[in-house]
Scaffold this motif. Structure first.
Motif, PDB file in Angstrom:
ATOM      1  N   ILE A  75       0.785  -1.212  -0.015  1.00 15.09           N
ATOM      2  CA  ILE A  75      -0.039   0.048  -0.129  1.00 15.09           C
ATOM      3  C   ILE A  75       1.138   1.272  -0.003  1.00 15.09           C
ATOM      4  N   LEU A  76       1.910   1.289   0.895  1.00 16.95           N
ATOM      5  CA  LEU A  76       2.902   2.589   0.895  1.00 16.95           C
ATOM      6  C   LEU A  76       3.728   2.563  -0.200  1.00 16.95           C
ATOM      7  N   ASP A  77       4.178   1.651  -0.955  1.00 17.39           N
ATOM      8  CA  ASP A  77       4.829   1.517  -2.341  1.00 17.39           C
ATOM      9  C   ASP A  77       3.931   2.331  -3.296  1.00 17.39           C
ATOM     10  N   TYR A  78       2.730   1.706  -3.487  1.00 11.58           N
ATOM     11  CA  TYR A  78       1.760   2.289  -4.456  1.00 11.58           C
ATOM     12  C   TYR A  78       1.405   4.031  -4.183  1.00 11.58           C
ATOM     13  N   MET A  79       1.395   4.189  -2.911  1.00 10.17           N
ATOM     14  CA  MET A  79       1.413   5.581  -2.438  1.00 10.17           C
ATOM     15  C   MET A  79       2.544   6.707  -2.920  1.00 10.17           C
ATOM     16  N   ARG A  80       3.598   6.121  -3.069  1.00  9.49           N
ATOM     17  CA  ARG A  80       4.694   6.999  -3.343  1.00  9.49           C
ATOM     18  C   ARG A  80       4.815   7.122  -4.815  1.00  9.49           C
ATOM     19  N   ASP A  81       4.378   6.416  -5.830  1.00 10.82           N
ATOM     20  CA  ASP A  81       4.340   6.565  -7.176  1.00 10.82           C
ATOM     21  C   ASP A  81       3.109   6.016  -7.895  1.00 10.82           C
ATOM     22  N   GLN A  82       2.107   5.275  -7.392  1.00 14.14           N
ATOM     23  CA  GLN A  82       0.884   5.208  -7.975  1.00 14.14           C
ATOM     24  C   GLN A  82       1.199   4.053  -8.986  1.00 14.14           C
ATOM     25  N   GLN A  83       2.150   3.132  -8.593  1.00 18.47           N
ATOM     26  CA  GLN A  83       2.370   2.040  -9.521  1.00 18.47           C
ATOM     27  C   GLN A  83       2.479   0.781  -8.656  1.00 18.47           C
ATOM     28  N   VAL A 142       3.741  -2.777  -7.998  1.00 21.24           N
ATOM     29  CA  VAL A 142       4.852  -3.733  -8.396  1.00 21.24           C
ATOM     30  C   VAL A 142       4.881  -4.781  -7.331  1.00 21.24           C
ATOM     31  N   LEU A 143       4.568  -6.122  -7.743  1.00 18.70           N
ATOM     32  CA  LEU A 143       4.558  -7.439  -6.885  1.00 18.70           C
ATOM     33  C   LEU A 143       5.596  -8.269  -7.124  1.00 18.70           C
ATOM     34  N   PRO A 144       6.010  -9.274  -6.102  1.00 24.18           N
ATOM     35  CA  PRO A 144       6.892 -10.086  -6.368  1.00 24.18           C
ATOM     36  C   PRO A 144       6.515 -11.082  -7.093  1.00 24.18           C
ATOM     37  N   GLU A 145       7.191 -12.091  -7.763  1.00 24.37           N
ATOM     38  CA  GLU A 145       6.683 -13.375  -8.180  1.00 24.37           C
ATOM     39  C   GLU A 145       6.167 -14.494  -7.339  1.00 24.37           C
ATOM     40  N   GLU A 183      -9.156  -1.765  -0.686  1.00 25.63           N
ATOM     41  CA  GLU A 183     -10.551  -1.350  -0.729  1.00 25.63           C
ATOM     42  C   GLU A 183     -10.574  -0.555   0.720  1.00 25.63           C
ATOM     43  N   TYR A 184     -10.094  -1.122   1.757  1.00 19.52           N
ATOM     44  CA  TYR A 184     -10.310  -0.704   3.086  1.00 19.52           C
ATOM     45  C   TYR A 184      -9.658   0.783   3.284  1.00 19.52           C
ATOM     46  N   PHE A 185      -8.388   0.968   2.413  1.00 18.63           N
ATOM     47  CA  PHE A 185      -7.712   2.273   2.361  1.00 18.63           C
ATOM     48  C   PHE A 185      -8.145   3.158   1.351  1.00 18.63           C
ATOM     49  N   MET A 186      -9.355   2.742   0.618  1.00 20.64           N
ATOM     50  CA  MET A 186      -9.942   3.587  -0.229  1.00 20.64           C
ATOM     51  C   MET A 186      -9.070   3.999  -1.416  1.00 20.64           C
ATOM     52  N   LEU A 187      -8.428   2.952  -1.985  1.00 15.51           N
ATOM     53  CA  LEU A 187      -7.548   3.281  -3.240  1.00 15.51           C
ATOM     54  C   LEU A 187      -8.250   2.784  -4.476  1.00 15.51           C
ATOM     55  N   PRO A 188      -9.198   3.155  -5.117  1.00 17.39           N
ATOM     56  CA  PRO A 188      -9.908   2.501  -6.181  1.00 17.39           C
ATOM     57  C   PRO A 188      -8.905   2.230  -7.305  1.00 17.39           C
ATOM     58  N   GLU A 189      -8.239   2.926  -7.741  1.00 13.07           N
ATOM     59  CA  GLU A 189      -7.197   2.467  -9.003  1.00 13.07           C
ATOM     60  C   GLU A 189      -6.542   1.498  -8.519  1.00 13.07           C
ATOM     61  N   LEU A 190      -5.859   1.327  -7.477  1.00 13.89           N
ATOM     62  CA  LEU A 190      -5.025  -0.013  -6.733  1.00 13.89           C
ATOM     63  C   LEU A 190      -6.046  -1.118  -6.876  1.00 13.89           C
ATOM     64  N   VAL A 191      -7.229  -0.955  -6.689  1.00 14.52           N
ATOM     65  CA  VAL A 191      -8.293  -2.214  -6.606  1.00 14.52           C
ATOM     66  C   VAL A 191      -8.299  -2.522  -8.160  1.00 14.52           C
ATOM     67  N   LYS A 192      -8.529  -1.655  -8.982  1.00 14.83           N
ATOM     68  CA  LYS A 192      -8.622  -1.909 -10.499  1.00 14.83           C
ATOM     69  C   LYS A 192      -7.379  -2.791 -10.964  1.00 14.83           C
ATOM     70  N   LEU A 193      -6.040  -2.342 -10.381  1.00 16.16           N
ATOM     71  CA  LEU A 193      -4.912  -3.004 -10.885  1.00 16.16           C
ATOM     72  C   LEU A 193      -5.014  -4.287 -10.344  1.00 16.16           C
ATOM     73  N   LEU A 194      -5.569  -4.732  -9.294  1.00 15.98           N
ATOM     74  CA  LEU A 194      -5.627  -6.133  -8.594  1.00 15.98           C
ATOM     75  C   LEU A 194      -6.799  -6.981  -9.072  1.00 15.98           C
ATOM     76  N   VAL A 195      -7.729  -6.399  -9.492  1.00 17.83           N
ATOM     77  CA  VAL A 195      -9.112  -7.191  -9.885  1.00 17.83           C
ATOM     78  C   VAL A 195      -9.026  -8.010 -11.184  1.00 17.83           C
ATOM     79  N   PRO A 196      -8.409  -7.637 -12.262  1.00 14.58           N
ATOM     80  CA  PRO A 196      -8.139  -8.271 -13.358  1.00 14.58           C
ATOM     81  C   PRO A 196      -7.238  -9.695 -13.009  1.00 14.58           C
ATOM     82  N   LYS A 197      -6.118  -9.514 -12.286  1.00  9.59           N
ATOM     83  CA  LYS A 197      -5.328 -10.825 -12.046  1.00  9.59           C
ATOM     84  C   LYS A 197      -5.792 -11.640 -11.364  1.00  9.59           C
ATOM     85  N   LEU A 198      -6.863 -11.113 -10.186  1.00 10.59           N
ATOM     86  CA  LEU A 198      -7.486 -11.879  -9.507  1.00 10.59           C
ATOM     87  C   LEU A 198      -8.382 -12.829 -10.109  1.00 10.59           C
ATOM     88  N   SER A 199      -9.253 -12.219 -11.032  1.00 15.45           N
ATOM     89  CA  SER A 199     -10.147 -12.897 -11.597  1.00 15.45           C
ATOM     90  C   SER A 199      -9.629 -13.686 -12.460  1.00 15.45           C
TER      91      SER A 199
END
Length: 286
Positions: free
Chosen positions: A79-87, A89-92, A105-121
């Motif tokens: 979450i903090l890494d995303y707050m720094r540059d809005q990107q 980056v997850l490990p393999e 979702e808890y920290f109310m970051l809708p753009e981050l949620v969008k980045l996570l949803v496709p891979k989760l689906s």
């Protein structure tokens, strides 16, 4: 015209922002140090709402004065890494994507949620339907294949349960613990014979997660790929019988055990002796 006092201007600037430039956070027991502009970099987020308040005293703090957030301390790093540059980056072989989506979702970051949803689906679709669509299904034999699949689905639950058990992978899981007990006069032991501080788990990551689920603490060895082995996991409970029950429910059987004991302390005025031991149990599933 009188000039404004520089000192009073500086004081007014400080009053407008009650937070220091460097902020210490305690998130679920994990300590993070970051800058105030990072925490308010996403307008409308929960952290933005928290650290744009006029009164910093309204926020919860721990015993050392750090701002406290009662969330997953391990996942907050992303979450903090995303707050720094809005990107993102997850490990393999990152196994916590679903939980990270919940944190976003808890920290109310809708753009981050969008980045996570496709891979989760995508992962869910692979998990729900291991036999993916194939162009050959358009062949004349497709109807026959569908009929066979329907017949298999209609088999009794006992048969399907047996097939599911056969599909489970074989492997070993070793659990170990350090215990202590007091041996007093006339070989009398006290009521607290076995004191278990922590139950360690060794084995393949995927098997350990399958058996122990959310009761498995992975903080000491995060981001471990599913097919790799580890000896640093431990359980969030300290009841050996509870661990045995989970292993038995998953089809594991004990195949070996060993234990060592040493006298760690002897009381000078009494005959009481405190003994420590280390015990391991090896379980196997065919």
């Amino acid at each position: 015209m009188a000039l404004a006092d520089p000192a009073s201007c500086a004081k007014g600037s400080e009053d407008s922002n009650p937070f220091p430039d460097i902020i210490e956070l305690n998130v679920g027991g994990q300590v993070y140090i970051t800058r105030h502009p990072t925490l308010v970099s996403v307008p409308g987020s929960l952290l933005w709402e928290m650290f744009t308040q006029k009164n910093a005293r309204s926020l919860a703090r721990d015993s050392k004065g750090r701002f406290f957030v009662d969330r997953d301390g391990f996942l907050f790093r992303y979450i903090l890494d995303y707050m720094r540059d809005q990107q993102l980056v997850l490990p393999e072989h990152f196994p916590e994507r679903g939980r990270l989506q919940r944190e976003a979702e808890y920290f109310m970051l809708p753009e981050l949620v969008k980045l996570l949803v496709p891979k989760l689906s995508e992962q869910n679709s692979l998990g729900d339907d291991p036999c993916q669509s194939d162009p050959e299904e358009l062949s004349p034999g497709a109807d026959t294949a569908r009929s066979l699949a329907s017949a298999a689905a209609a088999l009794p639950s006992a048969v399907s349960g047996s097939a599911g058990a056969e599909g489970r992978r074989a492997g070993f899981i070793t659990i170990g613990y350090r215990g202590s007990y007091t041996l007093g006069r006339d070989s009398q032991t006290d009521a607290k014979f076995r004191r278990v501080a922590r139950i360690m788990v060794c084995g393949k990551t995927s098997l350990a997660k399958e058996v122990f689920g959310d009761t498995l603490n992975e903080s000491r060895d995060p981001d471990r790929p599913p097919e790799r082995y580890t000896s640093r996991y431990y359980l969030k409970f300290t009841f050996l019988e509870q661990a045995f029950d989970k292993l038995a429910d998953a089809g594991f059987h004990m195949v070996a055990c060993n234990s060592t004991g040493t006298c760690a302390f002897a009381h000078e005025q009494t005959d009481d002796r405190i003994w420590t031991s280390y015990t391991e149990y090896v379980f196997y599933r065919e």
